[in-house]
Design a protein around this motif. Structure first.
Motif, PDB file in Angstrom:
ATOM      1  N   LEU A  75      19.894 -10.246 -17.554  1.00 25.66           N
ATOM      2  CA  LEU A  75      20.540  -8.953 -17.316  1.00 25.66           C
ATOM      3  C   LEU A  75      19.980  -7.888 -18.247  1.00 25.66           C
ATOM      4  O   LEU A  75      19.817  -6.732 -17.848  1.00 25.66           O
ATOM      5  N   ALA A  76      19.655  -8.271 -19.489  1.00 24.47           N
ATOM      6  CA  ALA A  76      19.014  -7.323 -20.407  1.00 24.47           C
ATOM      7  C   ALA A  76      17.627  -6.934 -19.891  1.00 24.47           C
ATOM      8  O   ALA A  76      17.235  -5.767 -19.944  1.00 24.47           O
ATOM      9  N   ALA A  77      16.895  -7.934 -19.367  1.00 24.63           N
ATOM     10  CA  ALA A  77      15.575  -7.659 -18.806  1.00 24.63           C
ATOM     11  C   ALA A  77      15.691  -6.763 -17.574  1.00 24.63           C
ATOM     12  O   ALA A  77      14.896  -5.842 -17.376  1.00 24.63           O
ATOM     13  N   LEU A  78      16.696  -7.038 -16.727  1.00 27.27           N
ATOM     14  CA  LEU A  78      16.913  -6.204 -15.547  1.00 27.27           C
ATOM     15  C   LEU A  78      17.287  -4.784 -15.949  1.00 27.27           C
ATOM     16  O   LEU A  78      16.840  -3.805 -15.332  1.00 27.27           O
ATOM     17  N   ASN A  79      18.085  -4.675 -16.991  1.00 22.14           N
ATOM     18  CA  ASN A  79      18.530  -3.352 -17.428  1.00 22.14           C
ATOM     19  C   ASN A  79      17.352  -2.484 -17.875  1.00 22.14           C
ATOM     20  O   ASN A  79      17.230  -1.327 -17.455  1.00 22.14           O
ATOM     21  N   ILE A  80      16.461  -3.030 -18.693  1.00 27.33           N
ATOM     22  CA  ILE A  80      15.306  -2.232 -19.116  1.00 27.33           C
ATOM     23  C   ILE A  80      14.362  -2.002 -17.936  1.00 27.33           C
ATOM     24  O   ILE A  80      13.691  -0.970 -17.854  1.00 27.33           O
ATOM     25  N   THR A  81      14.358  -2.943 -16.985  1.00 26.35           N
ATOM     26  CA  THR A  81      13.533  -2.761 -15.786  1.00 26.35           C
ATOM     27  C   THR A  81      13.982  -1.540 -14.992  1.00 26.35           C
ATOM     28  O   THR A  81      13.149  -0.820 -14.425  1.00 26.35           O
ATOM     29  N   THR A  82      15.289  -1.267 -14.949  1.00 30.11           N
ATOM     30  CA  THR A  82      15.766  -0.077 -14.232  1.00 30.11           C
ATOM     31  C   THR A  82      15.262   1.208 -14.866  1.00 30.11           C
ATOM     32  O   THR A  82      15.244   2.258 -14.217  1.00 30.11           O
ATOM     33  N   HIS A  83      14.820   1.137 -16.122  1.00 28.27           N
ATOM     34  CA  HIS A  83      14.256   2.303 -16.814  1.00 28.27           C
ATOM     35  C   HIS A  83      12.753   2.445 -16.585  1.00 28.27           C
ATOM     36  O   HIS A  83      12.238   3.569 -16.559  1.00 28.27           O
ATOM     37  N   VAL A  84      12.054   1.320 -16.446  1.00 30.38           N
ATOM     38  CA  VAL A  84      10.585   1.381 -16.511  1.00 30.38           C
ATOM     39  C   VAL A  84       9.876   1.019 -15.204  1.00 30.38           C
ATOM     40  O   VAL A  84       8.657   1.136 -15.114  1.00 30.38           O
ATOM     41  N   LEU A  85      10.615   0.574 -14.159  1.00 28.19           N
ATOM     42  CA  LEU A  85       9.975   0.160 -12.906  1.00 28.19           C
ATOM     43  C   LEU A  85      10.056   1.283 -11.887  1.00 28.19           C
ATOM     44  O   LEU A  85      11.104   1.916 -11.724  1.00 28.19           O
ATOM     45  N   GLN A  86       8.955   1.520 -11.179  1.00 31.10           N
ATOM     46  CA  GLN A  86       8.938   2.568 -10.175  1.00 31.10           C
ATOM     47  C   GLN A  86       9.582   2.101  -8.873  1.00 31.10           C
ATOM     48  O   GLN A  86       9.740   0.904  -8.634  1.00 31.10           O
ATOM     49  N   GLU A  87       9.968   3.057  -8.040  1.00 31.74           N
ATOM     50  CA  GLU A  87      10.523   2.748  -6.723  1.00 31.74           C
ATOM     51  C   GLU A  87       9.531   1.876  -5.956  1.00 31.74           C
ATOM     52  O   GLU A  87       8.332   2.164  -5.936  1.00 31.74           O
ATOM     53  N   GLY A  88      10.030   0.821  -5.336  1.00 35.90           N
ATOM     54  CA  GLY A  88       9.166  -0.072  -4.571  1.00 35.90           C
ATOM     55  C   GLY A  88       8.534  -1.174  -5.397  1.00 35.90           C
ATOM     56  O   GLY A  88       7.818  -2.017  -4.857  1.00 35.90           O
ATOM     57  N   GLY A  89       8.793  -1.183  -6.718  1.00 31.69           N
ATOM     58  CA  GLY A  89       8.184  -2.160  -7.612  1.00 31.69           C
ATOM     59  C   GLY A  89       8.794  -3.551  -7.488  1.00 31.69           C
ATOM     60  O   GLY A  89       9.787  -3.774  -6.787  1.00 31.69           O
ATOM     61  N   THR A  90       8.185  -4.490  -8.229  1.00 26.39           N
ATOM     62  CA  THR A  90       8.566  -5.905  -8.166  1.00 26.39           C
ATOM     63  C   THR A  90       8.999  -6.415  -9.536  1.00 26.39           C
ATOM     64  O   THR A  90       8.407  -6.045 -10.555  1.00 26.39           O
ATOM     65  N   PHE A  91       9.997  -7.291  -9.542  1.00 27.83           N
ATOM     66  CA  PHE A  91      10.527  -7.891 -10.763  1.00 27.83           C
ATOM     67  C   PHE A  91      10.564  -9.402 -10.576  1.00 27.83           C
ATOM     68  O   PHE A  91      11.079  -9.906  -9.574  1.00 27.83           O
TER      69      PHE A  91
END
Length: 249
Positions: free
Chosen positions: A145-161
């Protein structure tokens, strides 16, 4: 009896220069989901000792360098690795020794991307395993969840996690949270992942922020009471990754 960790992937990793056998897990995820196509900006969270960063290096950085050397006008890919621990350097990989729950870290990542955002975020982080599955699953879920949270800051629309998870009875909450931010969510267990391990991996595609959602490092993503249950419970497709004719443990 102590389990012998020198299985086929352990030995193969040593022979091929990978820092850990976990490199094959990301490679097999790519075989199934094609996560590297079109990626020019990538982030590896909880990166140490660096085997997933090596995969990014060999899949993105080295091929681009070869094309540039041959006269192509490719933009050089930017790979950022983040971990609290110091990591041995890798050519073509920018290393940040920082906390993934810190706004400073997310800002630093964006700065390295020159104000743009990542196409791909991966995370192979895991806590020290206690052997008590419920506790290990809970701690791992908080890390993701911490990784997902920072991902919402740094991943562009349409990106992959892509991230490691521990599958258990409460994993449906995690899947429901991921589905809020991604149009496609899959669960997979690469062939190189030991059958005795409770680990699996989530592959989340087509990132989009919910309407009126503002990313923040302070508030949790979704409250526990928002878990889906019964007929409304989210069922995530499960797929095996890796060539079935290849190495097995």
């Amino acid at each position: 009896m102590v389990k012998d960790k020198r299985d086929i992937y352990y030995r193969k990793a040593k022979e091929e220069g990978w820092r850990a056998r976990s490199a094959y897990k990301l490679l097999q995820v790519d075989e199934e989901f094609d996560i590297f196509t079109g990626v020019t900006r990538a982030v590896d969270l909880c990166a140490a000792p660096g085997s997933w960063s090596q995969v990014l290096q060999r899949k993105l950085y080295y091929p681009a360098q070869e094309r540039i050397k041959n006269g192509a006008s490719d933009a050089e890919p930017i790979i950022v690795a983040v971990d609290l621990q110091e990591m041995a350097p890798l050519e073509g990989v920018i290393e940040i020794q920082g906390d993934i729950t810190s706004t400073k870290t997310s800002d630093e990542i964006i700065n390295y991307f020159h104000g743009e955002k990542a196409n791909l975020v991966v995370c192979d982080g895991a806590p020290d395993v206690t052997g008590m599955h419920d506790i290990d699953e809970y701690i791992q879920q908080q890390l993701i969840l911490a990784a997902l949270n920072i991902t919402t800051h740094v991943l562009q629309e349409g990106g992959t996690f892509v991230a490691k998870i521990f599958r258990g009875r409460n994993v449906s909450l995690l899947f429901s949270q991921l589905s809020v931010f991604f149009e496609e969510v899959y669960c997979t267990k690469p062939i190189s992942s030991r059958s005795s391990s409770i680990e699996s991996f989530v592959v989340c595609k087509n990132f989009r922020l919910p309407t009126n959602y503002q990313p923040t490092m302070i508030q949790p993503l979704i409250k526990q009471s928002d878990q889906l249950e019964g007929h409304n419970r989210l069922v995530v497709p499960f797929l095996a990754s890796g060539d079935l004719s290849g190495f097995d443990e």
